[in-house]
Design a protein around this motif. Structure first.
Motif, PDB file in Angstrom:
ATOM      1  N   ARG A  11       0.840  -1.201   0.000  1.00  0.00           N
ATOM      2  CA  ARG A  11       0.000   0.000   0.000  1.00  0.00           C
ATOM      3  C   ARG A  11       0.874   1.251   0.000  1.00  0.00           C
ATOM      4  O   ARG A  11       0.621   2.215  -0.731  1.00  0.00           O
ATOM      5  CB  ARG A  11      -0.936  -0.033   1.210  1.00  0.00           C
ATOM      6  N   GLN A  18      -5.698   3.568   3.339  1.00  0.00           N
ATOM      7  CA  GLN A  18      -6.551   2.403   3.571  1.00  0.00           C
ATOM      8  C   GLN A  18      -7.899   2.546   2.890  1.00  0.00           C
ATOM      9  O   GLN A  18      -8.431   1.572   2.350  1.00  0.00           O
ATOM     10  CB  GLN A  18      -6.728   2.177   5.066  1.00  0.00           C
ATOM     11  N   ILE A  32      -9.566  -3.768   5.916  1.00  0.00           N
ATOM     12  CA  ILE A  32      -8.160  -3.471   5.637  1.00  0.00           C
ATOM     13  C   ILE A  32      -7.411  -3.277   6.950  1.00  0.00           C
ATOM     14  O   ILE A  32      -6.303  -3.795   7.131  1.00  0.00           O
ATOM     15  CB  ILE A  32      -8.017  -2.215   4.745  1.00  0.00           C
ATOM     16  N   GLN A  33      -8.003  -2.559   7.885  1.00  0.00           N
ATOM     17  CA  GLN A  33      -7.365  -2.317   9.179  1.00  0.00           C
ATOM     18  C   GLN A  33      -7.092  -3.616   9.916  1.00  0.00           C
ATOM     19  O   GLN A  33      -6.021  -3.810  10.490  1.00  0.00           O
ATOM     20  CB  GLN A  33      -8.231  -1.386  10.032  1.00  0.00           C
ATOM     21  N   GLU A  36      -4.213  -5.507   8.197  1.00  0.00           N
ATOM     22  CA  GLU A  36      -2.909  -4.903   8.463  1.00  0.00           C
ATOM     23  C   GLU A  36      -2.473  -5.073   9.917  1.00  0.00           C
ATOM     24  O   GLU A  36      -1.293  -4.961  10.214  1.00  0.00           O
ATOM     25  CB  GLU A  36      -2.922  -3.427   8.075  1.00  0.00           C
TER      26      GLU A  36
END
Length: 99
Positions: A11, A18, A32-33, A36
């Motif tokens: 990314r 994000q 996404i959080q 990650e």
């Protein structure tokens, strides 16, 4: 398998936040959080992970698995196998750890 560190690095290489990655992959920002924040390999719904990987690849990132040769010819980064638990490898010529 995709690691959380690979996801964050991919990314960053693309200059995506994000939210933008989530939109391109068709998943939510919290997805996404969570990906990650995963320790080690990303865990989650396979369909969501597949969408994220496809979005990254469509944007120009080659995700390289451990022990796999790169197919591409562009610039990039790869974590050395000898990297320590913190993810940092020794810097050539750095004498700071020699007393």
């Amino acid at each position: 398998m995709l690691t959380a560190a690979q996801l964050r690095a991919a990314r960053a290489l693309l200059g995506l936040d994000q939210k933008t990655l989530a939109e391109r992959a068709g998943v939510s920002v919290p997805t996404i959080q969570r990906m990650e924040a995963s320790p080690g390999n990303v865990r989650g719904v396979v369909e969501s992970l597949t969408r994220v990987v496809q979005a990254l690849e469509a944007a120009g990132v080659e995700l390289i698995g451990e022990g796999t040769e790169s197919r591409g010819h562009g610039r990039g980064v790869r974590l050395k196998a000898s990297a320590g638990p913190s993810g940092s490898a020794p810097v050539p010529g750095d004498k700071s750890d020699h007393g």
